[in-house]
Design a protein around this motif. Structure first.
Motif, PDB file in Angstrom:
ATOM      1  N   SER A 412      -7.186  -2.176  -6.103  1.00  0.00           N
ATOM      2  CA  SER A 412      -6.829  -1.863  -4.642  1.00  0.00           C
ATOM      3  C   SER A 412      -5.394  -2.406  -4.229  1.00  0.00           C
ATOM      4  CB  SER A 412      -8.093  -2.277  -4.094  1.00  0.00           C
ATOM      5  OG  SER A 412      -7.834  -3.927  -3.451  1.00  0.00           O
ATOM      6  N   GLU A 413      -4.489  -1.671  -3.863  1.00  0.00           N
ATOM      7  CA  GLU A 413      -3.719  -2.087  -3.387  1.00  0.00           C
ATOM      8  C   GLU A 413      -3.527  -2.747  -1.936  1.00  0.00           C
ATOM      9  OE1 GLU A 413      -0.086  -1.671  -1.040  1.00  0.00           O
ATOM     10  OE2 GLU A 413      -1.101  -0.528  -2.589  1.00  0.00           O
ATOM     11  N   GLU A 414      -5.088  -3.436  -1.495  1.00  0.00           N
ATOM     12  CA  GLU A 414      -5.266  -5.161  -1.145  1.00  0.00           C
ATOM     13  C   GLU A 414      -4.592  -5.810  -1.904  1.00  0.00           C
ATOM     14  OE1 GLU A 414      -8.687  -6.953   2.151  1.00  0.00           O
ATOM     15  OE2 GLU A 414      -9.371  -4.419   1.434  1.00  0.00           O
ATOM     16  N   ASP A 415      -6.324  -5.986  -3.066  1.00  0.00           N
ATOM     17  CA  ASP A 415      -5.762  -7.383  -3.688  1.00  0.00           C
ATOM     18  C   ASP A 415      -4.764  -7.428  -4.374  1.00  0.00           C
ATOM     19  OD1 ASP A 415      -8.467  -7.921  -3.592  1.00  0.00           O
ATOM     20  OD2 ASP A 415      -9.248  -6.505  -5.255  1.00  0.00           O
ATOM     21  N   SER A 416      -3.651  -5.645  -5.003  1.00  0.00           N
ATOM     22  CA  SER A 416      -2.174  -6.286  -5.830  1.00  0.00           C
ATOM     23  C   SER A 416      -1.502  -6.611  -4.575  1.00  0.00           C
ATOM     24  CB  SER A 416      -1.921  -4.750  -5.473  1.00  0.00           C
ATOM     25  OG  SER A 416      -2.618  -3.582  -6.505  1.00  0.00           O
ATOM     26  N   VAL A 417      -2.118  -6.709  -2.999  1.00  0.00           N
ATOM     27  CA  VAL A 417      -0.525  -7.091  -2.155  1.00  0.00           C
ATOM     28  C   VAL A 417      -0.856  -8.525  -2.155  1.00  0.00           C
ATOM     29  CG1 VAL A 417      -0.045  -7.044   0.475  1.00  0.00           C
ATOM     30  CG2 VAL A 417       0.050  -5.027  -1.465  1.00  0.00           C
ATOM     31  N   ARG A 418      -2.242  -8.421  -2.254  1.00  0.00           N
ATOM     32  CA  ARG A 418      -2.346  -9.867  -2.342  1.00  0.00           C
ATOM     33  C   ARG A 418      -2.306 -10.999  -3.544  1.00  0.00           C
ATOM     34  NH1 ARG A 418      -7.166 -12.627   0.883  1.00  0.00           N
ATOM     35  NH2 ARG A 418      -7.758 -15.056  -0.139  1.00  0.00           N
TER      36      ARG A 418
END
Length: 649
Positions: A412-418
């Motif tokens: 997910s975008e959230e996990d990738s940025v994190r």
């Protein structure tokens, strides 16, 4: 034992004794004679075959070319493919550089019953043997030709590791995931859980180890210049190893980590920090099931690791600099038993804090980072390669942004940025899972980091041409971790190394088989036509004497004038010249034997007269015999060579 049972046992014993006695008598009598006859026949056939004319014949020449082809296909082709990828052929460092050589392998995914449960056991065993051999050959060539300093796997070591029941712990699909299985898997899941447990998983682990762990030092254990040692890491889990997201089962993950190692870890190699993150467990924290179920046991350890990973990186960099420059930062405690409340803990390694030395970081994740749908993967992608210089959306060339049972093509975008933000100082991301090559630069939210998705090394994962990624690291630094004058701005160089295309190899085998059959058929056709020396041996004649005919045993009786006398009298049988035996071997008064061996029994001592008739220059029977004999000879020699090459690596 009751008397009745004893009598039955005695009868059985007597029967067996009688049977063995009869067998021994047969062996000593007819059996020994038949064995001697069979041995004599075999020895005669061997002697007939061990002649220069047969050993240097056309079928053996063709078998020699088959041996060369098989050596190329089963030995030399892997060496030649990998040798082209030699480090010096593509590295662009200064002449005096001493780079660290790293190899990344993705998705070996050794096959098992989960691959295709509908396959019969013999078919599955054959496919498993062929694919395991391919991995062994490619890995052997990699180690001996490239001799990497470090080697990391990017997950999916096993095909069905998540399916095999654990020895302890609850092992059933979560309610929210059981319906996601395909119809085929739903038919087989109960059978898998019944037949394949922890013992089977351990055998699969041993099989993986025999392919990849055992040969690690076969080409030598000494690392390259200015390298601390050689390192092999295979702890990064994939979705086939432990599942994905909310479907990860803790007993399965615990078993994987107990044998392969901790999925979240930090390593320092070549003045670079390698951070491996269990992204399949991380995805549980952003899954749809998190709102209704407590999944903290799945994603909690990953979050905890990411929260402290930058401090861990700084401590490991400090220790690395201490090793190279002799700075005393180690633990110097005496071996005393102390109360924890009174112990001095000030000498334990501590985070030197922000601003301390931090090496360029390589982030390893099994699942690729998020990207917009249809983002192209570049010209080196085998599936619909992108045209060079084109930056337009290309769905065929891109990794599809979709998800399903136990998989998700991108995080997910959230996990990738994190991931990128938490790890920090990431200069390159490497991932697996997709099986094909993909290279792109991410958006600003992910700090414009470059990511390469590494090709699978297996020949059965949907990519005709498997491969692996070579990474060259060179980062010369001083005692504070700062780059030395003249150090390169980009400290990472990569190269995709391709392994042989098995389909192409098998097509070459098929083409040469057709060629062999055609050329043997042409030769068989011309054997009776041009009276060539046949390869097929003639049948052995019964007895050791020459052919005898009645008219040669009893020559016609002649009179004194030389005419025949059918009535015959003993006194005139050899009439015509004086002497009792003067014309014993002749009926026409000439000298010499009646039976000319070279004309009546042999054809000039070279070709058998039975191959053709005098008035017929073509014989279908001779052609068919020659075709069968030569084809069989080439076949069994080639098959034996192929089996030898397979059984001996």
């Amino acid at each position: 034992m009751p008397p009745s049972d004893l009598s039955v046992a005695e009868e059985i014993y007597r029967g067996l004794a009688s049977l063995l006695s009869l067998l021994w008598q047969w062996i000593k009598g007819p059996g020994m004679h038949k064995a001697a006859v069979a041995a004599a026949v075999v020895m005669r056939q061997v002697r007939r075959n061990l002649t220069a004319r047969r050993l240097l014949s056309f079928p053996h020449l063709l078998a020699f070319f088959w041996m060369l082809l098989l050596l190329w296909g089963e030995r030399w082709i892997f060496t030649s493919h990998v040798s082209v990828c030699d480090w010096k052929n593509w590295e662009k460092w200064p002449k005096d550089a001493t780079p660290h050589h790293l190899v990344l392998i993705a998705d070996p995914q050794i096959l098992d019953p989960h691959t295709n449960p509908d396959w019969p056991s013999p078919v599955l065993a054959t496919v498993v043997a062929v694919t395991d051999r391919y991995l062994k050959q490619g890995y052997h060539a990699l180690l001996h030709q490239l001799h990497p300093d470090s080697l990391f796997f990017l997950g999916d070591m096993l095909e069905g590791g998540r399916e095999w029941k654990t020895r302890q712990g609850h092992f059933v699909d979560p309610k929210w995931g059981s319906r996601g299985r395909t119809a085929k898997e739903q038919r087989w899941v109960k059978t898998w859980h019944r037949k394949y447990g922890d013992d089977f998983w351990l055998r699969e682990y041993q099989r993986f180890g025999n392919i990849f762990f055992a040969p690690w030092n076969d080409a030598g254990s000494k690392p390259g210049p200015w390298q601390r040692g050689r390192k092999l890491v295979a702890s990064l889990p994939g979705n086939h190893d432990i599942g994905f997201g909310a479907m990860v089962q803790l007993p399965v993950r615990d078993r994987f980590q107990a044998y392969f190692g901790e999925g979240n870890r930090v390593d320092v190699i070549g003045n670079h920090t390698v951070v491996s993150v269990d992204s399949v467990s991380l995805s549980a924290g952003t899954s749809a099931q998190r709102a209704e179920h407590d999944l903290s046991a799945i994603y909690g350890p990953v979050h905890e690791f990411l929260d402290g990973v930058q401090a861990t990186k700084r401590k490991m960099a400090q220790n690395e600099l201490g090793f190279w420059y002799g700075i005393e930062r180690g633990i110097k405690h005496k071996h005393n038993v102390e109360d924890l409340d009174k112990a001095d803990l000030t000498r334990w390694p501590r985070d030197p804090g922000p601003g301390a030395a931090d090496f360029p970081t390589l982030l390893l994740t099994h699942v690729p980072l998020y990207r917009e749908p249809a983002t192209p993967c570049g010209p080196q992608r085998e599936h619909w390669p992108q045209k060079k210089g084109s930056n337009e959306k290309d769905p065929a060339n891109a990794i599809s942004v979709v998800a399903g049972y136990q998989y998700q093509n991108v995080l997910s975008e959230e996990d990738s940025v994190r991931l990128v933000k938490s790890v920090g100082n990431v200069v390159h991301v490497f991932s697996g899972d997709d099986h094909d090559y993909c290279e792109l630069v991410h958006s600003d939210s992910k700090e414009n980091v470059r990511e390469i998705t590494v090709k699978t090394m297996s020949m059965t994962q949907g990519v005709p041409t498997p491969g692996f990624l070579m990474v060259s690291l060179w980062n010369p630094i001083d005692k504070d971790g700062k780059p030395l004058p003249g150090a390169p701005e980009q400290t990472v160089q990569t190269h995709l190394c391709l392994l042989p295309n098995q389909l192409s190899k098998y097509m070459n085998y098929i083409a040469f088989t057709i060629f062999s059959l055609i050329i043997l058929a042409v030769r068989a056709f011309f054997v009776p036509v041009l009276r060539l020396t046949p390869f097929a041996l003639p049948p052995e004649r019964g007895g050791a004497s020459l052919p005898i005919y009645k008219d040669k045993i009893e020559p016609p009786i002649t009179s004194s004038s030389g005419t025949s006398n059918g009535g015959g009298g003993g006194s005139t049988r050899w009439a015509g010249k004086k002497g009792k035996h003067r014309h014993r071997w002749s009926t026409d008064g000439s000298r010499g034997p009646r039976i000319t061996i070279n004309e009546d029994y042999y054809d000039g001592g070279k070709a058998w007269k039975t191959t053709t008739t005098r008035g017929d220059r073509f014989s279908f029977k001779v052609m068919a015999t020659e075709m069968w004999t030569t084809t069989w000879r080439v076949t069994w020699i080639s098959v034996l060579i192929w089996i030898y090459l397979i059984r001996n690596g």
